[in-house]
Scaffold this active site. Structure first.
Site, short mmCIF file in Angstrom:
data_model
loop_
_atom_site.label_atom_id
_atom_site.label_comp_id
_atom_site.label_asym_id
_atom_site.label_seq_id
_atom_site.Cartn_x
_atom_site.Cartn_y
_atom_site.Cartn_z
N LEU A 277 13.24 -14.41 5.91
CA LEU A 277 13.30 -15.72 5.26
C LEU A 277 11.94 -16.09 4.67
O LEU A 277 11.86 -16.77 3.65
CB LEU A 277 13.76 -16.79 6.24
CG LEU A 277 15.20 -16.66 6.76
CD1 LEU A 277 15.50 -17.77 7.76
CD2 LEU A 277 16.19 -16.70 5.61
N GLN A 278 10.87 -15.65 5.31
CA GLN A 278 9.53 -15.92 4.80
C GLN A 278 9.29 -15.21 3.46
O GLN A 278 8.41 -15.59 2.70
CB GLN A 278 8.49 -15.44 5.81
CG GLN A 278 8.56 -16.16 7.14
CD GLN A 278 7.95 -15.34 8.26
OE1 GLN A 278 6.76 -15.08 8.26
NE2 GLN A 278 8.76 -14.94 9.22
N GLU B 265 3.74 -10.84 14.31
CA GLU B 265 4.69 -9.93 14.94
C GLU B 265 4.01 -8.73 15.57
O GLU B 265 4.51 -8.16 16.54
CB GLU B 265 5.71 -9.45 13.92
CG GLU B 265 5.13 -8.62 12.79
CD GLU B 265 6.16 -8.18 11.76
OE1 GLU B 265 7.35 -8.50 11.94
OE2 GLU B 265 5.77 -7.52 10.78
N ASP C 197 2.31 -10.23 3.45
CA ASP C 197 1.34 -10.01 4.53
C ASP C 197 -0.10 -10.28 4.08
O ASP C 197 -0.98 -10.48 4.90
CB ASP C 197 1.41 -8.56 5.03
CG ASP C 197 2.73 -8.24 5.70
OD1 ASP C 197 3.58 -9.13 5.80
OD2 ASP C 197 2.92 -7.08 6.10
N GLY D 261 3.95 -9.61 9.52
CA GLY D 261 2.56 -9.20 9.40
C GLY D 261 2.25 -8.21 10.50
O GLY D 261 1.89 -8.60 11.61
N THR E 133 2.87 -8.44 -1.56
CA THR E 133 3.19 -8.44 -0.14
C THR E 133 2.92 -9.82 0.43
O THR E 133 1.90 -10.43 0.12
CB THR E 133 2.38 -7.39 0.67
OG1 THR E 133 2.69 -7.54 2.06
CG2 THR E 133 0.89 -7.54 0.49
N ASN F 237 0.81 -1.22 0.00
CA ASN F 237 0.00 0.00 0.00
C ASN F 237 0.84 1.27 0.00
O ASN F 237 0.47 2.27 -0.62
CB ASN F 237 -1.01 0.00 1.16
CG ASN F 237 -0.35 -0.22 2.51
OD1 ASN F 237 0.81 -0.58 2.61
ND2 ASN F 237 -1.11 0.01 3.56
#
Length: 407
Positions: free
Chosen positions: A301-302, A245, A143, A189, A141, A113
């Site tokens: 890493l994600q 997180e 997220d 996230g 993203t 965004n």
């Protein structure tokens, strides 16, 4: 949606924000798509996002060998280099000067965004001074929190990374329960729990990890969390916890206790903020029960684990880039490409559009129907939503654990 007259000129592409395993597939999709648009000549890339425009550091992507671009489709991270530069009013004049210098008439940015806000503001400024330019955004993203989409490119691969990590780490937690009775796995996230929720996708039996999922969409209640941990320990002999997180208390205070913010005034979590929610949860459990355990914060890493990327994700990311180029060639600007899920039991999708301004000012938390508040977990509806995106996960064997008898 803004339909504009198109004119001959060059294209410019930027990548911004955190990377994903498939963001370069979108980059190549735009490049390949621009080759099909007769009005577009050369295709340039921003080195380190909008900072590359301000610093006059553009790459000529049309000069790259086709073999390099083909390989780039499955290369993780952001090949152009990323940026989190927040646009200021004094930036617009030098940016437009650079766009004019390279005759940029087609502007593409791949990101979240904040990135959509950047391309929207540049496009608006260009229009305000009468500079003809078409701007199109491509979603990205891990997220999965962009407004107006079913899901974002990058999320399926990151979700698979989380699901596999919790499945495999969960086996270790199960077998090491006499040493470390609990584990806490933290996902990225900031304010959306899509990735944390994805940890559930490998769970097939009640005893399988994870046992508790804490989502940013719900206020954190310490006692409720401790009670759930105690119950899981009594049932299974160990506790597997996953948290987003950005989980926070009811008053908005982050569980991580982080006070560090970025240029966009967002709270920094994990290593960036010098602390983490997982570490605080670890401390709560150790203090309450005297347990020894561990916490795992994998952070970026994600976002870049290509070995766990999903083919569907690559395909949709690439196609989204091509769709952006097609829209721009048709004079459709001021929009971001969206992925919309078709109805039906078998997964399929199509592309749509949403105004950049809407994406820039809105976010997309997890839907209430996906959250099981009573059990600190997710619902069946979430499995139905996420399973087609992540794909089939492995099944690992378990021993019967029955005490042997002498014959």
């Amino acid at each position: 949606m803004i339909r504009q007259a198109t004119r001959k000129g060059n294209a410019l592409i930027g990548q911004s924000g955190g990377p994903t395993a498939v963001i370069n597939a979108s980059l190549v999709g735009v490049v390949d798509g621009c080759k099909k648009v007769k009005q577009i000549g050369r295709v340039f890339g921003m080195r380190f996002g909008i900072e590359g425009v301000l610093g006059d550091f553009l790459l000529d992507l049309t000069a790259e060998p086709s073999a390099t671009l083909k390989s780039l489709r499955t290369t993780p991270s952001s090949a152009l280099g990323s940026s989190r530069h927040k646009l200021k009013d004094p930036d617009f004049e030098p940016i437009l000067a650079q766009l004019k210098k390279y005759n940029i008439r087609y502007l593409f940015m791949i990101g979240g965004n904040d990135t959509m806000d950047t391309i929207h503001r540049i496009s608006e400024h260009a229009a305000s001074i009468g500079y003809e330019m078409v701007g199109v955004g491509i979603p990205k993203t891990v997220d999965n929190d962009l407004f107006g989409v079913d899901h974002t490119p990058g999320f399926p691969s990151a979700a698979r990374y989380v699901a596999l990590s919790v499945m495999q780490g969960g086996l270790l937690a199960r077998d090491m329960q006499r040493v470390d009775p609990f584990t806490v796995f933290q996902t990225v996230g900031r304010s959306a729990g899509w990735l944390a929720a994805s940890a559930a996708l490998g769970k097939r039996r009640p005893q399988d990890p994870p046992h508790i999922i804490l989502l940013p969409e719900r206020p954190f209640e310490e006692q409720k969390f401790l009670d759930a941990a105690r119950n899981a320990y009594k049932q299974f002999g160990f506790v597997s916890i996953v948290c987003g997180e950005g989980i926070s208390y009811a008053d908005g205070t982050p569980v991580s206790a982080s006070k560090v913010t970025d240029k966009f005034s967002n709270v920094e979590f994990g290593a960036m903020g010098g602390t983490s929610a997982a570490m605080m949860l670890h401390r709560m459990l150790a203090n309450q029960f005297g347990w020894r355990g561990e916490f795992q914060v994998t952070e970026s890493l994600q976002m870049c684990a290509a070995d766990r990327a999903v083919k569907l994700d690559y395909d949709e990311a690439y196609a989204a880039g091509r769709e952006a180029a097609r829209l721009a060639g048709a004079g459709v600007g001021g929009v971001m490409v969206t992925i919309e899920r078709d109805k039906g039991k078998k997964y399929s999708s199509r592309f749509g559009t949403i105004p950049l301004k809407k994406v820039a000012i809105n976010a997309r938390p997890m839907d209430d129907k996906y959250i099981d508040d009573k059990n600190l977990f997710v619902t069946k509806a979430f499995y139905n939503y996420a399973n087609p995106l992540v794909g089939e996960l492995p099944q690992y064997a378990s021993l019967k654990m029955k005490r042997a008898r002498t014959r």
